[in-house]
Write a protein that holds these residues in place. Structure first.
Motif, mmCIF file in Angstrom:
data_model
loop_
_atom_site.group_PDB
_atom_site.id
_atom_site.type_symbol
_atom_site.label_atom_id
_atom_site.label_comp_id
_atom_site.label_asym_id
_atom_site.label_seq_id
_atom_site.Cartn_x
_atom_site.Cartn_y
_atom_site.Cartn_z
ATOM 1 N N TYR A 150 0.809 -1.181 0.152
ATOM 2 C CA TYR A 150 0.188 0.076 0.051
ATOM 3 C C TYR A 150 0.793 1.251 0.039
ATOM 4 C CZ TYR A 150 -3.973 2.877 1.383
ATOM 5 O OH TYR A 150 -4.950 3.947 1.322
ATOM 6 N N PHE A 154 1.073 3.970 -2.833
ATOM 7 C CA PHE A 154 0.893 5.555 -2.611
ATOM 8 C C PHE A 154 1.895 6.348 -3.259
ATOM 9 C CE2 PHE A 154 -2.742 6.445 -0.491
ATOM 10 C CZ PHE A 154 -2.810 7.878 -0.368
ATOM 11 N N ILE A 194 -4.953 1.056 -5.023
ATOM 12 C CA ILE A 194 -4.731 1.616 -3.746
ATOM 13 C C ILE A 194 -6.186 1.579 -3.066
ATOM 14 C CG2 ILE A 194 -5.251 4.362 -2.782
ATOM 15 C CD1 ILE A 194 -2.601 4.863 -4.270
#
Lengths: 616, 207
Positions: A150, A154, A194
């Protein structure tokens, strides 16, 4: 506890004001810290603390607000890139600069919202770790590899967004434009991942699977691939497009109301139309995705399904019907206003069909909102012969509701087709045949949907759920996939009889756009409450029990007050962000931004058209 | 004043404020805010008008050694563990189920010895019935049996014995687990000594 996406990574800010905004919000968040009990004696066994609280406010209430705001912002910033990129492609393909300008304006809203989304994610993460240390330790133990993924996503998303936004003007020509479009594609790919990574955390809480021995990655993957993960992914993906579309529509509506020049009015009228179109485009398949999700929940755990549809949350679905009904009505109303105000002379021609559609929508909404059991006194119940009204009780079951939901989708779709065809006259030799086929398909589909709905009363539930409801959905999809390309083919050679005029919509059209946006936001808050409450007194259903003082689900009235508060806060937050984002435009607007010089009829309009094009 | 009544009053006030804004204020953005406030207020009032039901949690079950007097007491606790902490029902069903991801456990207490069940729980890969309660060719199930006595489930020996008692009772068998086997508080809760290898005692259907 409500579990939503957490953003362990704070990202950069795209505007100078963004950091000011972020600073203010961090200060606000820090103001809560003394109440968190963080100043406890460090030697106390921190690992034995399962919960912390904020006296007076309540930890759950604080998380509820922050998580909801974060989720709504996240929905917006993940939905907008999809149609911003599509608008850019349309502009690139057709040469119509309006679409490029629109895509850029969408992206500007995106960049200013992105930092705030990440900021709220960070605040949410701190609160979750502080309030629910035991639960978060458990989830971290399982999902740690996906936390890393994650963070990487990002970083990639942030870098891509920087390049996409700041490179917009520099990448306008030749191969650079292709590169820019590729960046837009990448942006959406990263945004999609995401979204689905945190979805796995939330869906694991609702539908956990047993974690066997194995490597950390194997365990994380097993937990990720839980029964409701993909239904939620698809449902949220579509819902994010709907949310983004309607919010952009509302933004355009407000800008339209305050527009000072005809050019501005034209532009924001058109932008409002595009926003509403995107919203409706996503709204039509959304109930199908929701139905699939609900089916998977029943499949996973019947008790959870019963809690939702027949237990203490059953009245929530009446509220949901009301909100969806208003959303359908609002969207159709905006279409109808468009027909009667943008296309001169159309109001007389389309008055009857509009009235017919309005009546059908209202009747369908009435059926959808009919509860299965009525709130009645003992005496009233005796007179009725039970809690089910002899007539209304017939409409309170799923067979009726599935039927009217499909009919409302059909009506809304036809509303759009009517708008698309308004002000045009088909010239193709096969036009009559095509129109007859379209009319036939629509008529037969409506009849079959109703027949299946009535037949559903006389077959076992499993037959209705597995075959009839699925057939109804497939029929409606077939109608859409048949009539849309046929209409497109017909209009390719159509003659324009009335040119569409932008900027003539009445103020109430802008309010309709705002209403649609509020309805979508409320729907998301409502269904978020449903999803969290369906776990009843479990953090992780059947695995980790909520033993805090908040291990209960509040009644609908209390929850609705929170939903309204969250919706209001979100609207104000978005308004503030957009206001900050457009400050620069106002400073620059020294009359330099005139009307985009688009050659008349450079691209076929979605309704009305251009005589100039016809002459060519 | 009840909570609902209080919220209704607040909702009415909010709608009133919204109406007042639309009536007396000309600033466009403020009027839009007033309109939004009215919509939200009406939504809250409608939600307050439907039956108000909160979902309260049931009393939390504790494994109280002192309360165990008979084997049936153990089975009752085992049933609760089966459907909660043990997470057995996440995969297994008791009776045929379309959605079960693992073998149906109906009658398992009659078919398997307690030693074999214990081994299946604590060493799930030691011996695998591919065709347990399944007709036709041996079947691989999508979910893999976890070690019940290790994290994240981590049942204690007492809890595992209770689950076995429940499985035997549910199968209509006499419960062979005795309350005397329950470890008292203060003694370290640990899995029982390794049971004897029982695979050899059972006809091999698949490994």
């Amino acid at each position: 506890m409500r579990n939503h996406e957490h953003h362990p990574k704070r990202t950069g800010f795209f505007h100078g004001r963004g950091s000011v905004l972020a600073g203010l919000l961090v200060l606000t968040a820090l103001a809560f810290l003394p109440g968190l009990g963080l100043a406890q004696d460090a030697t106390s066994a921190a690992q034995s603390v399962a919960y912390r609280d904020i006296p007076g406010l309540g930890s759950r209430n604080v998380v509820w607000v922050i998580a909801q705001l974060h989720l709504l912002l996240a929905g917006f910033v993940l939905g907008v890139p999809i149609f911003a990129w599509l608008c850019e492609i349309v502009g690139w393909k057709t040469g119509d600069k309006r679409y490029d300008k629109l895509a850029k304006e969408f992206t500007k809203l995106l960049t200013s919202s992105y930092a705030t989304t990440a900021l709220f994610g960070g605040i949410l993460l701190f609160l979750l770790i502080g309030f629910y240390p035991k639960l978060m330790a458990y989830l971290t133990d399982i999902f740690f590899p996906s936390f890393i993924v994650y963070c990487l996503l990002f970083l990639l998303e942030t870098a891509t967004l920087y390049l996409y936004w700041y490179g917009w003007d520099a990448m306008q020509d030749g191969g650079m434009k292709s590169l820019h479009l590729f960046l837009g594609f990448l942006l959406n790919v990263f945004a999609f991942f995401i979204m689905i990574v945190p979805n796995s955390w939330a869906t694991f809480q609702a539908s956990p699977v047993v974690i066997s021995e194995g490597t950390e990655i194997q365990r994380a993957w097993a937990a990720t691939w839980n029964p409701t993960w993909w239904p939620v992914n698809i449902h949220r993906l579509i819902a994010n497009v709907v949310l983004g579309g309607y919010i952009c529509g509302a933004y355009a509506g407000i800008r339209y109301l305050s527009a000072k020049s005809p050019e501005e009015r034209d532009h924001y009228d058109w932008m409002g139309y595009v926003g509403n179109f995107i919203g409706v485009f996503g709204l039509l398949p959304l109930p199908f995705a929701g139905y699939w999700l609900m089916r998977e929940i029943y499949q996973y755990n019947q008790q959870m399904g019963i809690t939702l549809m027949g237990g203490f949350l059953s009245w929530l679905f009446i509220l949901q019907a009301m909100l969806i009904g208003v959303l359908f009505l609002g969207s159709n109303y905006y279409f109808w206003l468009g027909i009667t105000h943008r296309i001169p002379g159309a109001e007389v021609k389309y008055k009857r069909p509009i009235m017919a559609m309005l009546v059908i929508l209202l009747l369908c909404l009435g059926v959808w909102m009919t509860p299965h059991s009525l709130v009645a006194s003992l005496e009233e119940a005796r007179k009725m012969g039970g809690t089910h009204h002899p007539l209304l009780g017939v409409f309170g079951v799923m067979s009726a509701k599935m039927t009217v939901a499909n009919l409302m989708i059909l009506v809304t779709f036809m509303s759009f087709i009517m708008y698309w065809r308004a002000g045009k006259q088909e010239t193709a030799t096969w036009a009559k045949v095509a129109k007859a086929i379209m009319g036939g398909v629509l008529g037969v589909a409506a009849v079959v949907v109703i027949v299946l709905g009535v037949w559903g009363y006389f077959v076992p539930a499993i037959v209705r759920i597995n075959y009839f409801s699925v057939a109804q959905v497939l029929i409606v999809l077939f109608v859409m996939l048949t009539i849309t390309p046929l209409t497109a083919l017909l209009l390719r050679s159509a003659k324009t009889t009335t040119e569409m005029v932008w900027g003539r919509m009445p103020p109430r059209s802008a309010y309709a756009l705002v209403l649609n946006a509020v309805m979508v936001i409320l729907l998301m808050t409502l269904m978020g409450y449903a999803r969290s409450s369906s776990r009843v007194h479990w953090h992780i259903y059947g695995v980790m029990r909520d033993s805090s003082q908040y291990a209960y689900s509040p009644a609908l009235g209390y929850a609705a007050a929170f939903m309204s508060l969250n919706t209001f806060l979100f609207c104000m937050l978005v308004a503030f962000i957009f206001w900050v984002a457009t400050m620069g435009d106002k400073a620059k607007a020294g009359g330099t931004e005139g009307k985009a010089k688009v050659p008349a009829g450079a691209v076929p309009a979605m309704a009305g058209g251009s005589p100039a094009l016809d002459k060519e | 004043m009840s909570e609902v009544a209080l919220l209704q009053v607040i909702g009415l006030c909010i709608v009133g404020i919204g109406v007042a804004i639309l009536l007396f204020i000309q600033a466009r953005f403020v009027r839009v805010v007033g309109f939004v406030v009215i919509v939200l207020g009406i939504f809250a009032l409608v939600a307050l008008g439907v039956p108000q039901m909160a979902s309260l949690p049931p009393a939390e079950e504790k494994f109280d050694v002192a309360s165990i007097k008979t084997a049936a007491d153990m089975a009752a606790i085992g049933q609760k563990i089966f459907f909660s902490k043990g997470q057995c029902a996440l995969c297994h069903s008791i009776g045929p189920s379309e959605s079960a991801r693992c073998p149906d456990l109906k009658g398992i207490g009659a078919k398997l010895t307690r030693e074999f069940i214990y081994e299946s729980l604590t060493q799930p890969q030691a011996y695998i019935y591919l065709d347990f309660r399944h007709e036709g060719p041996p079947k691989e199930y999508p979910a893999r049996m976890p070690y019940i006595n290790k994290n994240p489930i981590g049942l204690t020996k007492n809890e595992i014995l209770s689950v076995i008692a429940f499985l035997q009772q549910m199968s209509g068998e006499p419960i062979t687990v005795s309350p005397s086997e329950i470890e008292q508080a203060g003694s370290p809760a640990q899995p029982a000594a390794q049971p004897q290898k029982v695979a050899a005692l059972i006809p091999a259907h698949g490994r």
